[in-house]
Design a protein around this motif. Structure first.
Motif, PDB file in Angstrom:
ATOM      1  N   GLN A  43       1.413   5.501   7.630  1.00 21.56           N
ATOM      2  CA  GLN A  43      -0.007   5.740   7.339  1.00 21.56           C
ATOM      3  C   GLN A  43      -0.692   4.463   6.862  1.00 21.56           C
ATOM      4  OE1 GLN A  43      -1.542   8.731   8.045  1.00 21.56           O
ATOM      5  NE2 GLN A  43      -3.351   7.429   7.762  1.00 21.56           N
ATOM      6  N   ALA A  44       0.019   3.659   6.077  1.00 24.81           N
ATOM      7  CA  ALA A  44      -0.559   2.403   5.600  1.00 24.81           C
ATOM      8  C   ALA A  44      -0.854   1.466   6.769  1.00 24.81           C
ATOM      9  CB  ALA A  44       0.394   1.742   4.614  1.00 24.81           C
ATOM     10  N   ASN A 100       4.688   7.031   4.411  1.00 25.53           N
ATOM     11  CA  ASN A 100       3.665   6.231   3.729  1.00 25.53           C
ATOM     12  C   ASN A 100       3.468   4.883   4.420  1.00 25.53           C
ATOM     13  OD1 ASN A 100       2.850   7.988   1.654  1.00 25.53           O
ATOM     14  ND2 ASN A 100       4.632   7.466   0.408  1.00 25.53           N
ATOM     15  N   GLY A 123       2.595   5.424  -7.231  1.00 19.98           N
ATOM     16  CA  GLY A 123       1.418   5.340  -8.093  1.00 19.98           C
ATOM     17  C   GLY A 123       1.377   4.103  -8.954  1.00 19.98           C
ATOM     18  N   ARG A 137       1.120   4.156  -3.005  1.00 18.25           N
ATOM     19  CA  ARG A 137       0.899   5.574  -2.704  1.00 18.25           C
ATOM     20  C   ARG A 137       2.143   6.404  -3.000  1.00 18.25           C
ATOM     21  NH1 ARG A 137      -2.253   4.885   3.143  1.00 18.25           N
ATOM     22  NH2 ARG A 137      -4.343   4.457   2.272  1.00 18.25           N
ATOM     23  N   ASP A 138       3.309   5.809  -2.857  1.00 18.80           N
ATOM     24  CA  ASP A 138       4.558   6.533  -3.067  1.00 18.80           C
ATOM     25  C   ASP A 138       4.835   6.769  -4.547  1.00 18.80           C
ATOM     26  OD1 ASP A 138       7.177   7.345  -1.495  1.00 18.80           O
ATOM     27  OD2 ASP A 138       7.833   6.369  -3.336  1.00 18.80           O
ATOM     28  N   GLU A 174      -7.689   2.360  -1.825  1.00 24.91           N
ATOM     29  CA  GLU A 174      -7.682   3.694  -2.430  1.00 24.91           C
ATOM     30  C   GLU A 174      -9.073   4.109  -2.899  1.00 24.91           C
ATOM     31  OE1 GLU A 174      -4.343   5.595  -2.534  1.00 24.91           O
ATOM     32  OE2 GLU A 174      -4.828   4.179  -0.942  1.00 24.91           O
ATOM     33  N   ASP A 216      -3.942   2.772   8.514  1.00 24.69           N
ATOM     34  CA  ASP A 216      -5.158   2.595   7.715  1.00 24.69           C
ATOM     35  C   ASP A 216      -5.640   1.148   7.746  1.00 24.69           C
ATOM     36  OD1 ASP A 216      -5.078   5.260   7.116  1.00 24.69           O
ATOM     37  OD2 ASP A 216      -4.283   5.011   5.081  1.00 24.69           O
ATOM     38  N   LEU A 221       0.832  -1.204   0.000  1.00 23.35           N
ATOM     39  CA  LEU A 221       0.000   0.000   0.000  1.00 23.35           C
ATOM     40  C   LEU A 221       0.869   1.257   0.000  1.00 23.35           C
ATOM     41  CD1 LEU A 221      -2.754   1.359   0.169  1.00 23.35           C
ATOM     42  CD2 LEU A 221      -2.738   0.956   2.651  1.00 23.35           C
ATOM     43  N   ALA A 222       1.937   1.234   0.789  1.00 26.07           N
ATOM     44  CA  ALA A 222       2.846   2.389   0.837  1.00 26.07           C
ATOM     45  C   ALA A 222       3.547   2.588  -0.502  1.00 26.07           C
ATOM     46  CB  ALA A 222       3.877   2.183   1.946  1.00 26.07           C
ATOM     47  N   VAL A 268      -5.023  -3.287  -2.348  1.00 34.25           N
ATOM     48  CA  VAL A 268      -4.514  -1.914  -2.370  1.00 34.25           C
ATOM     49  C   VAL A 268      -5.460  -1.005  -3.147  1.00 34.25           C
ATOM     50  CG1 VAL A 268      -2.665  -0.437  -3.241  1.00 34.25           C
ATOM     51  CG2 VAL A 268      -2.102  -2.552  -2.041  1.00 34.25           C
ATOM     52  N   ARG A 269      -5.934  -1.462  -4.282  1.00 39.23           N
ATOM     53  CA  ARG A 269      -6.862  -0.646  -5.077  1.00 39.23           C
ATOM     54  C   ARG A 269      -8.165  -0.408  -4.321  1.00 39.23           C
ATOM     55  NH1 ARG A 269      -4.541  -3.530  -9.751  1.00 39.23           N
ATOM     56  NH2 ARG A 269      -3.450  -1.964 -11.012  1.00 39.23           N
TER      57      ARG A 269
END
Length: 776
Positions: free
Chosen positions: A755-756, A752, A585, A582-583, A622, A759, A578-579, A618-619
């Motif tokens: 936060q992951a 990241n 894309g 996000r880092d 998001e 979350d 996930l990180a 992961v998708r």
């Protein structure tokens, strides 16, 4: 010098009355003690060698078998089916023994043969039992009847009180996976990273390889697996490590940190003295094979042993540079240490009178070095930069400038030492009040000044000015858990067994008759100084490019993760996915190291953590999809299954690597294998093992926790992430990347990851909240 110190014990003068001989009782006493210690060590090794050699039986079982056979002889029963009589007739040819002596000797010989046969049978049975791996795929806490029966049989055949190397001959060989399984799992691993057109092309190339080239390569590989102890390890060491011609600093070597919150003394020499003494204690147990295997190695269900082979080369080992390939030089018991301080190299003897120096004596030796104010000799200051630069210039310089005279003797002292010690002139360690302290500490351990660690030694112990410690380890001879085990022993022994005085000095008396450290002498020509400077500049560019961030995650840890019925490793790996998304894309090929030490001479395998299941999760995160928790569990289960496959010899990357090496030997060009092995690992991860020894009760002493260790970035535009799960409420991440890449930022990636983690935890908090609302 030590040699001169010993020489004064023997003097003679020629007088008119003859030769007047003078002997020093003190020196003769130490010579005697040294000899006694040496013979005692040999006796212990011989005894332990016998115990290991007959395991899982015991030497006393031989006597039991002999007595049993002799009893049947006197009872006029022949359990040998005539073999004893055959042996007896053979012995009667000599004519030097009585009939009774022939009978007794024949029975003993038969009993010995029967005993050896039983040992081989027990070993083969144990090897067969240890080849069973279905237990690892069972749900946590749910053990099938077959596994329970297997556990009982393993315990029955494992013998009592095994030593370090007792199980080596009973460990199964690493199996060669089928080509079909490997290709299928490979295609599955790259599916989430390729679009439909790219995947279809890869599928065609993979199927062509499977049909045309793979059968021949696989046959030769299976043949090698029958002949070699491990079909991967020798090629892995040679081609991944020793044949590499680029610098090993940052690119290969890794590091381990000191205790995170505790520094037992701020006296540099004292901390080094305790640490070196603890290492000598560890080495003594290692050389004698006296480490208890149940405490030494990771155990599954308390009965499955891990291979101890890598531990043999921990001490007295150096990577020697070569033009085309390096080699690992391992020697027997070495009695000295080489210390680096402010550009000078010193030789320190570790024994006196046949015994290890006490910590207080080592502290005195190291303090002498710290007090020495002499300047480095020409070329000496940055000499160790040769081990940090490219391998070929170092190999050529070694042959040309270090093959004779003082240079040869001094280099030999370094390369034959037990290990290398740097008394660093900087202050490092984790300071919660100092921003970036963990980052600077890690960079210092990873590369230092590029010339103050001997990167070719199996490991360099680093003692900082403020009493903090660390280790920089060369990677070819072993993997991180091996160093981690020794390091846990050293830190625990230092703090809880050796200790310090109120003033922070090492405990114990000091022998004032010890020879002082010897300064190594060098005669380095200007041409060699130029090579040293070139190596330093190459290494400095690499070191300056390392972007490091240490992230202490203390919001929650293993305790809360387990309550959610999820593997902590799977939880973290999904957080990393996930990180990463996000880092950058996008998703990338992800490497997670897994051990294969359930097999003889096993090292590592790759778990490809980026899967179709993890990308779907992961998708969903998001998109705020309501099925996020279900997708998380599916991804976690998938990861756990892949990890288990890797551990049990069914991984794909080592198999593909060996097929590629075989194709090179057979001059077979394989586009598929070329593409597979050229794919970059933009996210390379590894978990540092924790509490392999259980010498420290973390619940009782929560501040005595290690900070783990880390490694440099593997890809130019990627991240290297090492993490350690410490106790119940702390996870430490070591993140590395390169400043030169505009795509990466280690601090950003650390944020990241944090936060992951939060979350993912929120998903379980929401679930718990809904369940409570339903109950109300």
């Amino acid at each position: 010098m030590a040699e001169a110190h010993q020489a004064v014990g023997f003097q003679f003068t020629v007088t008119p009355d003859g030769i007047d001989l003078h002997l020093s009782r003190e020196v003769l006493k130490h010579i005697y003690l040294s000899g006694v210690t040496s013979w005692r060590k040999r006796a212990i090794r011989f005894k332990n060698g016998i115990l290991t050699g007959v395991y899982p039986a015991s030497p006393s079982s031989w006597l039991i078998v002999v007595i049993a056979i002799m009893s049947t002889i006197y009872a006029r029963i022949d359990p040998s089916l005539g073999m004893i009589d055959t042996i007896k007739r053979t012995l009667s040819v000599s004519g030097y023994m009585t009939v009774q002596t022939q009978t007794v000797l024949s029975a003993i010989l038969f009993a010995t043969g029967l005993w050896l046969s039983l040992i081989l049978m027990l070993r083969y049975t144990l090897k067969t039992l240890l080849s069973y791996h279905a237990w690892i795929f069972e749900s946590h806490g749910k053990i099938s009847f077959c596994t329970k029966l297997w556990l009982s049989l393993v315990k029955m055949f494992s013998g009592r009180r095994p030593l370090l190397y007792s199980f080596q001959t009973s460990l199964p060989r690493l199996p060669v996976p089928s080509v079909d399984d490997t290709i299928t799992r490979y295609l599955e691993s790259v599916r989430p990273l390729l679009d439909d057109e790219q995947y279809n092309q890869m599928e065609v190339v993979a199927n062509d390889f499977k049909k045309d080239q793979a059968p021949k390569l696989q046959k030769y590989l299976i043949l090698k697996s029958w002949w070699a102890t491990n079909y991967v390890s020798d090629w892995w060491e040679e081609y991944i490590y020793l044949r590499g011609r680029s610098p090993i600093m940052v690119n290969s070597n890794f590091y381990a940190m000191d205790l995170l919150y505790v520094t037992p003394t701020h006296r540099q020499a004292a901390r080094a003295g305790n640490a070196v003494h603890a290492m000598l204690q560890y080495r003594r147990k290692l050389e004698r094979g006296e480490h208890v295997i149940s405490l030494l190695l990771l155990l599954a269900l308390g009965v499955v042993p891990m291979c101890s082979y890598q531990m043999e080369r921990m001490f007295n080992t150096t990577r020697i540079p070569g033009i085309e390939t390096d080699f690992v030089q391992h020697l027997s018991d070495r009695k000295h240490l080489v210390v680096y301080h402010k550009g000078r190299f010193f030789k320190v003897w570790l024994y006196y009178g046949g015994c290890h120096l006490w910590p207080s004596e080592l502290e005195t030796q190291f303090q002498m070095i710290l007090n020495d104010t002499t300047e480095p000799q020409p070329g000496e200051l940055k000499l160790a930069a040769l081990t940090a630069g490219n391998r070929v210039p170092w190999a050529r310089a070694r042959l040309k400038y270090f093959s004779q005279g003082a240079n040869k003797a001094s280099l030999e002292a370094i390369e034959t030492s037990a290990f290398f010690l740097t008394l660093d002139d900087e202050v490092h360690g984790y300071d919660p009040d100092k921003l970036g302290s963990l980052d600077l500490y890690a960079k210092s351990l990873l590369h230092g000044k590029c010339y103050d660690r001997w990167f070719d030694k199996s490991f360099t112990l680093i003692a900082y000015k403020n009493g903090k410690l660390g280790v920089n380890a060369e990677h070819s001879w072993a993997d991180a858990p091996i160093i981690g085990h020794m390091w846990e022993y050293v830190l625990a022994t230092d703090c809880f067994h050796l200790g310090y005085t109120e003033e922070g000095h090492c405990k114990g008396d000091i022998n004032k008759g010890l020879p002082p450290p010897t300064k190594l002498q060098w005669d380095i020509p200007l041409e060699c100084e130029e090579v040293i400077e070139d190596s330093y500049m190459v290494a400095k560019v690499i070191a300056d490019d390392v972007d490091f961030h240490g992230c202490l995650f203390d919001e929650f840890g293993k305790g809360l993760i387990k309550k959610s019925r999820t593997s902590p490793d799977a939880f973290i790996q999904l957080a990393l996915q996930l990180a990463q998304f996000r880092d950058k894309g996008e998703f990338c090929l992800t490497y997670e190291a897994s051990m294969t030490r359930m097999f003889r001479e096993g090292r590592t395998e790759t778990v490809r953590s980026c899967t179709s299941e993890s990308t779907a999760f992961v998708r969903a995160m998001e998109d705020k999809n309501t099925t996020r928790l279900d997708l998380f569990r599916k991804a976690a289960d998938k990861h756990q299954n892949m990890y288990r496959l890797a551990m049990t010899g069914s991984g794909i990357d080592r198999h593909l690597f060996c097929l590629y090496i075989m194709s090179k030997y057979l001059s077979i060009d394989s586009p598929f294998l070329k593409q597979v092995l050229s794919e970059p690992w933009r996210l390379s991860t590894s978990q540092t093992p924790q509490q392999q020894l259980n010498m420290v009760d973390i619940k009782k002493f929560p501040r005595y926790v290690g900070a783990g260790g880390g490694f440099g970035p593997v890809a130019d535009d990627g991240y290297g992430v090492s993490y350690i799960i410490v106790g119940e409420n702390l996870i430490t991440f070591h993140i590395s990347s390169k400043f030169s890449s505009p795509e990466t930022d280690s601090y950003r990636f650390g944020q990241n990851i944090r936060q992951a983690m939060l979350d993912i935890r929120a998903l379980f908090d929401q679930k718990d909240k809904k369940e409570k609302e339903k109950e109300m």
